[in-house]
Design a protein around this motif. Structure first.
Motif, PDB file in Angstrom:
ATOM      1  N   SER A 464       1.002  -1.154   0.054  1.00 39.43           N
ATOM      2  CA  SER A 464       0.003  -0.122   0.036  1.00 39.43           C
ATOM      3  C   SER A 464       0.875   1.291   0.033  1.00 39.43           C
ATOM      4  N   ILE A 465       0.307   2.330  -0.603  1.00 37.39           N
ATOM      5  CA  ILE A 465       1.140   3.710  -0.748  1.00 37.39           C
ATOM      6  C   ILE A 465       0.239   4.556  -0.118  1.00 37.39           C
ATOM      7  N   SER A 466       0.591   5.561   0.518  1.00 33.45           N
ATOM      8  CA  SER A 466      -0.161   6.707   0.887  1.00 33.45           C
ATOM      9  C   SER A 466       0.783   8.198   0.696  1.00 33.45           C
ATOM     10  N   THR A 467      -0.092   9.311   0.470  1.00 36.28           N
ATOM     11  CA  THR A 467       0.866  10.310   0.159  1.00 36.28           C
ATOM     12  C   THR A 467       0.008  11.524   1.064  1.00 36.28           C
ATOM     13  N   ASP A 477      -1.758  40.222  14.644  1.00 32.30           N
ATOM     14  CA  ASP A 477      -1.625  41.845  14.887  1.00 32.30           C
ATOM     15  C   ASP A 477      -0.740  42.112  16.146  1.00 32.30           C
ATOM     16  N   LEU A 478      -0.158  41.073  16.791  1.00 28.51           N
ATOM     17  CA  LEU A 478       0.790  41.340  17.885  1.00 28.51           C
ATOM     18  C   LEU A 478       1.984  41.923  17.293  1.00 28.51           C
ATOM     19  N   ALA A 479       2.484  42.793  18.306  1.00 24.30           N
ATOM     20  CA  ALA A 479       3.675  43.535  18.012  1.00 24.30           C
ATOM     21  C   ALA A 479       4.530  42.899  17.559  1.00 24.30           C
ATOM     22  N   GLY A 480       5.544  43.029  16.468  1.00 28.08           N
ATOM     23  CA  GLY A 480       6.715  42.174  16.161  1.00 28.08           C
ATOM     24  C   GLY A 480       6.462  40.817  15.195  1.00 28.08           C
ATOM     25  N   ALA A 481       5.083  40.499  15.383  1.00 32.12           N
ATOM     26  CA  ALA A 481       4.591  38.939  14.751  1.00 32.12           C
ATOM     27  C   ALA A 481       4.740  39.318  13.232  1.00 32.12           C
ATOM     28  N   GLN A 482       5.099  38.257  12.530  1.00 27.84           N
ATOM     29  CA  GLN A 482       5.309  38.499  10.987  1.00 27.84           C
ATOM     30  C   GLN A 482       4.742  37.120  10.385  1.00 27.84           C
ATOM     31  N   GLY A 483       4.278  37.265   9.235  1.00 37.36           N
ATOM     32  CA  GLY A 483       3.311  36.081   8.588  1.00 37.36           C
ATOM     33  C   GLY A 483       4.421  34.982   8.413  1.00 37.36           C
ATOM     34  N   ILE A 484       3.651  33.789   8.646  1.00 36.05           N
ATOM     35  CA  ILE A 484       4.539  32.549   8.584  1.00 36.05           C
ATOM     36  C   ILE A 484       3.734  31.485   7.580  1.00 36.05           C
ATOM     37  N   LEU A 485       4.554  30.981   6.576  1.00 39.38           N
ATOM     38  CA  LEU A 485       4.033  30.141   5.485  1.00 39.38           C
ATOM     39  C   LEU A 485       4.705  28.837   5.876  1.00 39.38           C
ATOM     40  N   GLY A 486       3.888  27.798   6.204  1.00 36.00           N
ATOM     41  CA  GLY A 486       4.436  26.341   6.511  1.00 36.00           C
ATOM     42  C   GLY A 486       3.869  25.510   5.385  1.00 36.00           C
ATOM     43  N   TYR A 487       4.732  24.530   5.124  1.00 30.16           N
ATOM     44  CA  TYR A 487       4.496  23.291   4.166  1.00 30.16           C
ATOM     45  C   TYR A 487       5.005  22.125   4.550  1.00 30.16           C
ATOM     46  N   GLY A 488       4.542  21.079   3.853  1.00 32.53           N
ATOM     47  CA  GLY A 488       4.920  19.797   3.977  1.00 32.53           C
ATOM     48  C   GLY A 488       4.298  18.924   3.088  1.00 32.53           C
ATOM     49  N   ALA A 489       5.204  17.634   2.751  1.00 33.23           N
ATOM     50  CA  ALA A 489       4.789  16.381   2.079  1.00 33.23           C
ATOM     51  C   ALA A 489       5.437  15.455   2.606  1.00 33.23           C
ATOM     52  N   ASN A 490       4.829  14.211   2.510  1.00 29.62           N
ATOM     53  CA  ASN A 490       5.515  12.993   2.763  1.00 29.62           C
ATOM     54  C   ASN A 490       4.816  11.985   2.067  1.00 29.62           C
ATOM     55  N   THR A 491       5.719  10.800   1.476  1.00 26.72           N
ATOM     56  CA  THR A 491       4.915   9.589   0.992  1.00 26.72           C
ATOM     57  C   THR A 491       5.419   8.422   1.673  1.00 26.72           C
ATOM     58  N   ALA A 492       4.583   7.438   1.858  1.00 30.15           N
ATOM     59  CA  ALA A 492       5.014   6.258   2.484  1.00 30.15           C
ATOM     60  C   ALA A 492       4.551   4.876   1.618  1.00 30.15           C
ATOM     61  N   TYR A 493       5.445   3.797   1.673  1.00 26.54           N
ATOM     62  CA  TYR A 493       5.015   2.671   1.023  1.00 26.54           C
ATOM     63  C   TYR A 493       5.248   1.630   2.244  1.00 26.54           C
ATOM     64  N   THR A 494       4.194   0.730   2.308  1.00 27.70           N
ATOM     65  CA  THR A 494       4.223  -0.206   3.157  1.00 27.70           C
ATOM     66  C   THR A 494       3.719  -1.783   2.691  1.00 27.70           C
ATOM     67  N   HIS A 495       4.801  -2.547   3.056  1.00 29.72           N
ATOM     68  CA  HIS A 495       4.423  -4.138   2.372  1.00 29.72           C
ATOM     69  C   HIS A 495       4.322  -4.820   3.512  1.00 29.72           C
ATOM     70  N   MET A 496       3.284  -5.846   3.527  1.00 33.48           N
ATOM     71  CA  MET A 496       2.893  -6.882   4.476  1.00 33.48           C
ATOM     72  C   MET A 496       3.625  -8.226   3.994  1.00 33.48           C
ATOM     73  N   PHE A 497       4.165  -8.523   5.245  1.00 34.26           N
ATOM     74  CA  PHE A 497       4.668 -10.207   5.043  1.00 34.26           C
ATOM     75  C   PHE A 497       3.908 -10.929   6.487  1.00 34.26           C
ATOM     76  N   GLY A 498       2.802 -11.298   6.003  1.00 38.06           N
ATOM     77  CA  GLY A 498       1.905 -12.004   7.374  1.00 38.06           C
ATOM     78  C   GLY A 498       1.503 -10.693   8.351  1.00 38.06           C
ATOM     79  N   PRO A 499       1.651 -10.936   9.590  1.00 39.00           N
ATOM     80  CA  PRO A 499       1.558  -9.784  10.523  1.00 39.00           C
ATOM     81  C   PRO A 499       2.643  -8.960  10.634  1.00 39.00           C
ATOM     82  N   LEU A 500       3.951  -9.169  10.007  1.00 39.92           N
ATOM     83  CA  LEU A 500       4.993  -8.354   9.945  1.00 39.92           C
ATOM     84  C   LEU A 500       4.792  -7.360   8.786  1.00 39.92           C
ATOM     85  N   GLY A 501       4.708  -5.875   8.761  1.00 39.83           N
ATOM     86  CA  GLY A 501       4.847  -4.821   7.932  1.00 39.83           C
ATOM     87  C   GLY A 501       5.966  -4.037   7.911  1.00 39.83           C
TER      88      GLY A 501
END
Length: 533
Positions: A464-467, A477-501
C-alpha cells in the motif's frame, strides 16, 4: 502510563463488542523505526535516531454501537546530545452507543501535537528538534436524548470535557524581543442543551422550536472562568419543494473573567513551565461581558436525502454574523461537508466541540512523521465526510476569543482507494482585560489559512502507498509578529509479510517567515517494522 492507556482502550472496545457485532477489528501492535533528518537550510546538519512504539487500531460496528480507536505511543532514542530524547502520544477515539431508541451515550478523545505560539515556528512534523510544539490531550463524554410527546419533539444533551496542554518542547521559535504570552494549561467544561418544538404540517403551517443552552468552563491558567447561556426561538416556513425560510431571535449572556498575573518590575512572573503566575491578591477582572439579544434569518435547502444547505445572516455579539453549513453525499463512501461559523469561545471549548463533530468512522493515515490528527480528519462514509482541526491548533492560546471562519472537507472512498481534501480560513479576535501580565492583546487578531490533501491505495496484493501534502499561513496583529508560511509533504510505502509490515517513507517539511531571508526546510527519511498481534 502508556500500558494503562492502551489497556483502557482495549477494554472500551471489548466492552462494546457483543457477539452479534456486524464488524469487529482489534489490532494491537509494536513497531521500531530508524529516522534520518537532514537540515537543508542551516549548515546541512544530519540527525539519526531510533524510535520504538506500541499502539492499537480497533473498530466495532453493530446496530447499536459504533467505536473506532487509533492510538500510538512512541519514544525515540538519540545517539548524541544534539537531539533530545522525546515521547509522543498520538491518537483519536470516537464512540457512540445507543442505550435505548431515545437515549445515546457519546464519548471521544484525542492526543496530538499543537503549535504553542501563533508567532512561532510552523514545522508540520514531529521528527527532529521541533520547536513551538506542545502535546495536547482532550476528551469528552455525555448522554443525549431525542424523543417525542405526541407531535412535539424534545431533545436534550449534556457534555463534560477536559483539555490539557503540556509545556512546549525546545522553545517556541518566536522572533527575538517578542513579549511573552501566557501558555495554556488545562480546563474543564460543562455544556447542557435542550430544545422542544413541532415540525411544519403538525397543526401549524410553520415549524417552531424553542431552545436553550448553558456553558461553564473553568481553566487552570489565571483562574479563568467562562459562563455563557442563551435562549432562542426559531420558525421555519416551507416555501417550495425542499426549500424553506428560517428565522430566529434570542437572548444571550456571556461573561469571561480572570485574575491578573503576578508582576515583578512591571513584567509577569513566569513559573518553570513558562506560564504566568496568578496574583493571589488580584480581584476577578472582566475580559468579556455580553448581555443582549441577537437574531438571524436565512434559507434551508434540502432537495434530497443526500443534499443539504443552510445559510443565515444576522446580528450577534454586537456586529453582523454569518453562519451556515452544507453537505452532499456523493455515494456511500464519498461526500462533501462545509461549515461557516461565528462564536465566542476558548481553546479548550473549541477543541472539545470540534472533537464531538468528528465521525465515528475515520481514515487512519498512519502518518510515520507524527502529524496525523492535528489537521484534517477524513471520514469513511459520504454521510460523515470529516472535519479539520487546523484552526484550533494554530496556537494553544489562553485567552478567550471570537472565532469566525469557514472549513470544508471532501472524501472519496472506493475499494482500497481513499482520497481526502480539506481546508479553510479562521480568524480569532482576542477578548481579555486591557492588560494581562503587562501585555495588552485585547482586540488583537490572528488569522490562519490551511489546506491538505491525502491519498492512499493498494499496490499489488500485499503493498500500500499513501501520500499527504499540506500548506498553511499564519499571521497576527501582535507587535513584532510576522506572517509565516508552512508546508510539508510525505509519501510512504508499506509491504505486509503476514503479521509483519515494513514501511519506507520520505518527507519534506519547512516554513518561511516574512521579512526573514533564512527559510527553514528539512528532508526526512524513515524505515520501520511493525508487528501486529
Amino acid at each position: 502510563m502508556t500500558r494503562l492507556i492502551i489497556a483502557a482502550m482495549v477494554a472500551l472496545v471489548c466492552a462494546t463488542s457483543p457477539a452479534t457485532a456486524q464488524r469487529t477489528r482489534v489490532s494491537p501492535y509494536i513497531e521500531a523505526s530508524q529516522v534520518l533528518v537532514s537540515d537543508l537550510s542551516n549548515g546541512g546538519d544530519v540527525l539519526t535516531y531510533s524510535t520504538v512504539g506500541a499502539g492499537i487500531d480497533a473498530q466495532v460496528t453493530t446496530r447499536r454501537v459504533e467505536v473506532q480507536v487509533s492510538y500510538q505511543y512512541e519514544h525515540r532514542f538519540s545517539y548524541d546530545k544534539d537531539l533530545a530524547d522525546d515521547s509522543m502520544h498520538s491518537g483519536l477515539v470516537q464512540a457512540r452507543a445507543k442505550i435505548t431508541p431515545e437515549l445515546t451515550m457519546e464519548g471521544g478523545a484525542i492526543a496530538t501535537r499543537g503549535r504553542s505560539d501563533i508567532r512561532g515556528d510552523a514545522l508540520g512534523t514531529a521528527q527532529g528538534n521541533v520547536r513551538n510544539s506542545s502535546q495536547v490531550y482532550s476528551a469528552y463524554v455525555g448522554p443525549s436524548l431525542a424523543t417525542h410527546v405526541g407531535k412535539v419533539f424534545a431533545n436534550a444533551a449534556y457534555r463534560f470535557g477536559y483539555t490539557k496542554v503540556e509545556t512546549p518542547n525546545a522553545g517556541t521559535g518566536v522572533p527575538a524581543g517578542s513579549l511573552p504570552l501566557d501558555r495554556y494549561n488545562d480546563s474543564k467544561v460543562h455544556v447542557a442543551t435542550a430544545s422542544v418544538g413541532v415540525k411544519s404540517g403538525n397543526g401549524l403551517p410553520v415549524g417552531v422550536t424553542a431552545s436553550g443552552s448553558f456553558t461553564r468552563e473553568d481553566a487552570g491558567q489565571l483562574d479563568q472562568r467562562f459562563e455563557g447561556k442563551f435562549a432562542r426561538g426559531d420558525v421555519v416556513l416551507p416555501v417550495g419543494r425542499g426549500v424553506a425560510l428560517a428565522a430566529g431571535v434570542g437572548y444571550e449572556k456571556i461573561e469571561v473573567s480572570q485574575r491578573d498575573a503576578l508582576l515583578s518590575g512591571g513584567l509577569p512572573v513566569i513559573d518553570g513551565n513558562g506560564r504566568f503566575v496568578t496574583d493571589p491578591s488580584s480581584p476577578r477582572r472582566i475580559a468579556y461581558n455580553f448581555d443582549g439579544t441577537f437574531w438571524d434569518a436565512g434559507v434551508i435547502w434540502r432537495p434530497s436525502r443526500r443534499t443539504f444547505l443552510e445559510a443565515r445572516v444576522g446580528r450577534r455579539y454586537g456586529s453582523m454574523s454569518y453562519t451556515g453549513s452544507a453537505s452532499y453525499q456523493i455515494g456511500p463512501g464519498s461526500g462533501v461537508q462545509i461549515g461557516v461559523y461565528d462564536s465566542v469561545e476558548t481553546f479548550g471549548q473549541q477543541l472539545n466541540g470540534s472533537l464531538t463533530r468528528l465521525p465515528t468512522s475515520f481514515v487512519n493515515t498512519t502518518d510515520p512523521f507524527g502529524n496525523q490528527f492535528s489537521g484534517c480528519i477524513f471520514g469513511t462514509t459520504g454521510a460523515a465526510a470529516g472535519g479539520c482541526l487546523n484552526q484550533v491548533f494554530a496556537s494553544t492560546v489562553t485567552s478567550a476569543y471570537r472565532s469566525r471562519g469557514v472549513t470544508g472537507v471532501a472524501v472519496l472512498n472506493r475499494g482500497s482507494t481513499r482520497i481526502g481534501v480539506g481546508g479553510g480560513y479562521a480568524r480569532r479576535t482576542f477578548l481579555t482585560p486591557q492588560s494581562v501580565g503587562g501585555v495588552s492583546i485585547d482586540g488583537t487578531s490572528d488569522e490562519s489559512i490551511y489546506a491538505q490533501l491525502f491519498a492512499s491505495g493498494d499496490v499489488g496484493r500485499n503493498g500500500s502507498i499513501s501520500t499527504s501534502v499540506f500548506g498553511s499561513y499564519y499571521n497576527s496583529d501582535l507587535a513584532g509578529a510576522q506572517g509565516i508560511l508552512g508546508y510539508g509533504a510525505n509519501t510512504a510505502y508499506t509491504h505486509m509479510f503476514g503479521p509483519l509490515g515494513a514501511t519506507a517513507s520520505l518527507g519534506l517539511f519547512g516554513f518561511d517567515r516574512e521579512g526573514d531571508s533564512n527559510a527553514t526546510a528539512q528532508a526526512q527519511a524513515l524505515v520501520g517494522l511493525r508487528y501486529g498481534f
